[in-house]
Design a protein around this motif. Structure first.
Motif, PDB file in Angstrom:
ATOM      1  N   ASN A  59      -8.524   8.056   0.327  1.00 32.76           N
ATOM      2  CA  ASN A  59      -7.993   8.950  -0.700  1.00 32.76           C
ATOM      3  C   ASN A  59      -6.599   9.454  -0.320  1.00 32.76           C
ATOM      4  O   ASN A  59      -5.711   9.539  -1.175  1.00 32.76           O
ATOM      5  CB  ASN A  59      -8.943  10.124  -0.932  1.00 32.76           C
ATOM      6  N   VAL A  60      -6.404   9.791   0.947  1.00 38.05           N
ATOM      7  CA  VAL A  60      -5.067  10.206   1.408  1.00 38.05           C
ATOM      8  C   VAL A  60      -4.080   9.066   1.183  1.00 38.05           C
ATOM      9  O   VAL A  60      -2.978   9.266   0.688  1.00 38.05           O
ATOM     10  CB  VAL A  60      -5.086  10.630   2.893  1.00 38.05           C
ATOM     11  N   GLN A  61      -4.504   7.844   1.538  1.00 34.90           N
ATOM     12  CA  GLN A  61      -3.640   6.673   1.364  1.00 34.90           C
ATOM     13  C   GLN A  61      -3.265   6.477  -0.098  1.00 34.90           C
ATOM     14  O   GLN A  61      -2.111   6.167  -0.418  1.00 34.90           O
ATOM     15  CB  GLN A  61      -4.339   5.434   1.908  1.00 34.90           C
ATOM     16  N   GLU A  62      -4.216   6.675  -0.998  1.00 30.57           N
ATOM     17  CA  GLU A  62      -3.941   6.538  -2.437  1.00 30.57           C
ATOM     18  C   GLU A  62      -2.955   7.607  -2.910  1.00 30.57           C
ATOM     19  O   GLU A  62      -2.070   7.321  -3.720  1.00 30.57           O
ATOM     20  CB  GLU A  62      -5.238   6.604  -3.243  1.00 30.57           C
ATOM     21  N   ALA A  63      -3.097   8.826  -2.415  1.00 34.65           N
ATOM     22  CA  ALA A  63      -2.155   9.891  -2.780  1.00 34.65           C
ATOM     23  C   ALA A  63      -0.762   9.585  -2.233  1.00 34.65           C
ATOM     24  O   ALA A  63       0.239   9.792  -2.920  1.00 34.65           O
ATOM     25  CB  ALA A  63      -2.653  11.237  -2.253  1.00 34.65           C
ATOM     26  N   ALA A  69       4.890   6.606  -0.744  1.00 32.86           N
ATOM     27  CA  ALA A  69       4.895   6.711   0.720  1.00 32.86           C
ATOM     28  C   ALA A  69       3.722   5.930   1.305  1.00 32.86           C
ATOM     29  O   ALA A  69       2.887   5.395   0.579  1.00 32.86           O
ATOM     30  CB  ALA A  69       4.809   8.178   1.135  1.00 32.86           C
ATOM     31  N   GLY A  70       3.669   5.887   2.616  1.00 33.05           N
ATOM     32  CA  GLY A  70       2.577   5.227   3.330  1.00 33.05           C
ATOM     33  C   GLY A  70       2.326   5.953   4.643  1.00 33.05           C
ATOM     34  O   GLY A  70       2.969   6.963   4.954  1.00 33.05           O
ATOM     35  N   TRP A  71       1.394   5.443   5.422  1.00 29.52           N
ATOM     36  CA  TRP A  71       1.037   6.090   6.686  1.00 29.52           C
ATOM     37  C   TRP A  71       2.235   6.237   7.623  1.00 29.52           C
ATOM     38  O   TRP A  71       2.318   7.205   8.375  1.00 29.52           O
ATOM     39  CB  TRP A  71      -0.086   5.334   7.383  1.00 29.52           C
ATOM     40  N   ALA A  72       3.164   5.318   7.586  1.00 33.15           N
ATOM     41  CA  ALA A  72       4.339   5.396   8.472  1.00 33.15           C
ATOM     42  C   ALA A  72       5.206   6.611   8.155  1.00 33.15           C
ATOM     43  O   ALA A  72       6.016   7.037   8.986  1.00 33.15           O
ATOM     44  CB  ALA A  72       5.165   4.125   8.368  1.00 33.15           C
ATOM     45  N   ASP A  73       5.024   7.199   6.985  1.00 34.12           N
ATOM     46  CA  ASP A  73       5.812   8.361   6.571  1.00 34.12           C
ATOM     47  C   ASP A  73       5.130   9.694   6.895  1.00 34.12           C
ATOM     48  O   ASP A  73       5.706  10.749   6.679  1.00 34.12           O
ATOM     49  CB  ASP A  73       6.067   8.301   5.058  1.00 34.12           C
ATOM     50  N   VAL A  74       3.903   9.635   7.397  1.00 32.73           N
ATOM     51  CA  VAL A  74       3.129  10.855   7.655  1.00 32.73           C
ATOM     52  C   VAL A  74       3.607  11.526   8.937  1.00 32.73           C
ATOM     53  O   VAL A  74       3.705  10.896   9.988  1.00 32.73           O
ATOM     54  CB  VAL A  74       1.618  10.551   7.740  1.00 32.73           C
ATOM     55  N   VAL A  75       3.892  12.822   8.832  1.00 31.16           N
ATOM     56  CA  VAL A  75       4.332  13.606   9.982  1.00 31.16           C
ATOM     57  C   VAL A  75       3.137  14.285  10.646  1.00 31.16           C
ATOM     58  O   VAL A  75       3.053  14.377  11.863  1.00 31.16           O
ATOM     59  CB  VAL A  75       5.366  14.671   9.549  1.00 31.16           C
ATOM     60  N   LYS A  76       2.173  14.755   9.848  1.00 38.91           N
ATOM     61  CA  LYS A  76       1.023  15.481  10.389  1.00 38.91           C
ATOM     62  C   LYS A  76      -0.200  15.193   9.543  1.00 38.91           C
ATOM     63  O   LYS A  76      -0.140  15.186   8.323  1.00 38.91           O
ATOM     64  CB  LYS A  76       1.308  16.982  10.383  1.00 38.91           C
ATOM     65  N   PHE A  91     -13.296   9.568  14.216  1.00 38.43           N
ATOM     66  CA  PHE A  91     -12.175   8.965  14.943  1.00 38.43           C
ATOM     67  C   PHE A  91     -12.121   7.461  14.700  1.00 38.43           C
ATOM     68  O   PHE A  91     -11.054   6.887  14.522  1.00 38.43           O
ATOM     69  CB  PHE A  91     -12.269   9.244  16.439  1.00 38.43           C
ATOM     70  N   ALA A  92     -13.282   6.808  14.691  1.00 40.59           N
ATOM     71  CA  ALA A  92     -13.325   5.365  14.441  1.00 40.59           C
ATOM     72  C   ALA A  92     -12.808   5.043  13.043  1.00 40.59           C
ATOM     73  O   ALA A  92     -12.037   4.093  12.860  1.00 40.59           O
ATOM     74  CB  ALA A  92     -14.751   4.839  14.619  1.00 40.59           C
ATOM     75  N   ALA A  93     -13.205   5.848  12.056  1.00 39.69           N
ATOM     76  CA  ALA A  93     -12.725   5.640  10.681  1.00 39.69           C
ATOM     77  C   ALA A  93     -11.212   5.836  10.616  1.00 39.69           C
ATOM     78  O   ALA A  93     -10.502   5.076   9.962  1.00 39.69           O
ATOM     79  CB  ALA A  93     -13.429   6.601   9.727  1.00 39.69           C
ATOM     80  N   ALA A  94     -10.707   6.851  11.324  1.00 36.43           N
ATOM     81  CA  ALA A  94      -9.268   7.124  11.317  1.00 36.43           C
ATOM     82  C   ALA A  94      -8.488   5.995  11.980  1.00 36.43           C
ATOM     83  O   ALA A  94      -7.436   5.587  11.494  1.00 36.43           O
ATOM     84  CB  ALA A  94      -8.979   8.450  12.013  1.00 36.43           C
ATOM     85  N   GLN A  95      -8.998   5.464  13.073  1.00 33.58           N
ATOM     86  CA  GLN A  95      -8.298   4.381  13.763  1.00 33.58           C
ATOM     87  C   GLN A  95      -8.267   3.118  12.915  1.00 33.58           C
ATOM     88  O   GLN A  95      -7.316   2.349  12.982  1.00 33.58           O
ATOM     89  CB  GLN A  95      -8.939   4.106  15.115  1.00 33.58           C
ATOM     90  N   THR A  96      -9.283   2.907  12.089  1.00 32.68           N
ATOM     91  CA  THR A  96      -9.306   1.763  11.183  1.00 32.68           C
ATOM     92  C   THR A  96      -8.348   1.971  10.012  1.00 32.68           C
ATOM     93  O   THR A  96      -7.630   1.062   9.621  1.00 32.68           O
ATOM     94  CB  THR A  96     -10.740   1.538  10.646  1.00 32.68           C
ATOM     95  N   ALA A  97      -8.329   3.185   9.470  1.00 26.93           N
ATOM     96  CA  ALA A  97      -7.539   3.474   8.268  1.00 26.93           C
ATOM     97  C   ALA A  97      -6.054   3.663   8.541  1.00 26.93           C
ATOM     98  O   ALA A  97      -5.223   3.311   7.706  1.00 26.93           O
ATOM     99  CB  ALA A  97      -8.088   4.717   7.573  1.00 26.93           C
ATOM    100  N   VAL A  98      -5.730   4.252   9.693  1.00 23.61           N
ATOM    101  CA  VAL A  98      -4.350   4.625   9.985  1.00 23.61           C
ATOM    102  C   VAL A  98      -3.814   3.758  11.118  1.00 23.61           C
ATOM    103  O   VAL A  98      -4.177   3.955  12.275  1.00 23.61           O
ATOM    104  CB  VAL A  98      -4.235   6.118  10.359  1.00 23.61           C
TER     105      VAL A  98
END
Length: 106
Positions: A59-63, A69-76, A91-98
């Motif tokens: 959902n964050v990725q879709e927003a 923008a994309g994950w490379a643009d995320v500061v925090k 953590f496993a889900a985050a490492q897969t998604a980001v």
């Protein structure tokens, strides 16, 4: 300064807030609203925290995508969990998604 509220069709519609807000002025900022493990139709992505975390990050990725923008643009990125949930599954889900994410260790 131009402020644009973003509510992409790929995310659940919220009557309370915009999923993301883009601010164009001297520079450009994109603020993404808090996301949870719901699918666009409002149903939960699963009963376990891993599935819900994966959906929240999607959902964050879709927003981000709606704001150009994309994950490379995320500061925090902040992830909140209810006490007693499996941190490792999130953590496993985050490492897969980001791509390239190294989560903090408890």
């Amino acid at each position: 300064m131009k402020i644009t509220h973003l509510n992409p069709d790929t995310l659940m519609k919220s009557p309370a807030f915009s999923q993301a807000v883009s601010v164009d002025g001297a520079g450009r900022l994109l603020f993404v609203g808090g996301q949870n493990g719901t699918r666009p139709d409002g149903t939960m992505a699963g009963a376990d925290i891993g599935a819900q975390s994966a959906q929240a990050l999607l959902n964050v990725q879709e927003a981000l995508k709606a704001g150009g923008a994309g994950w490379a643009d995320v500061v925090k990125l902040t992830i909140f969990l209810v006490h007693g949930q499996d941190l490792q599954a999130t953590f496993a889900a985050a490492q897969t998604a980001v791509p390239g994410m190294t989560p903090p260790r408890p």
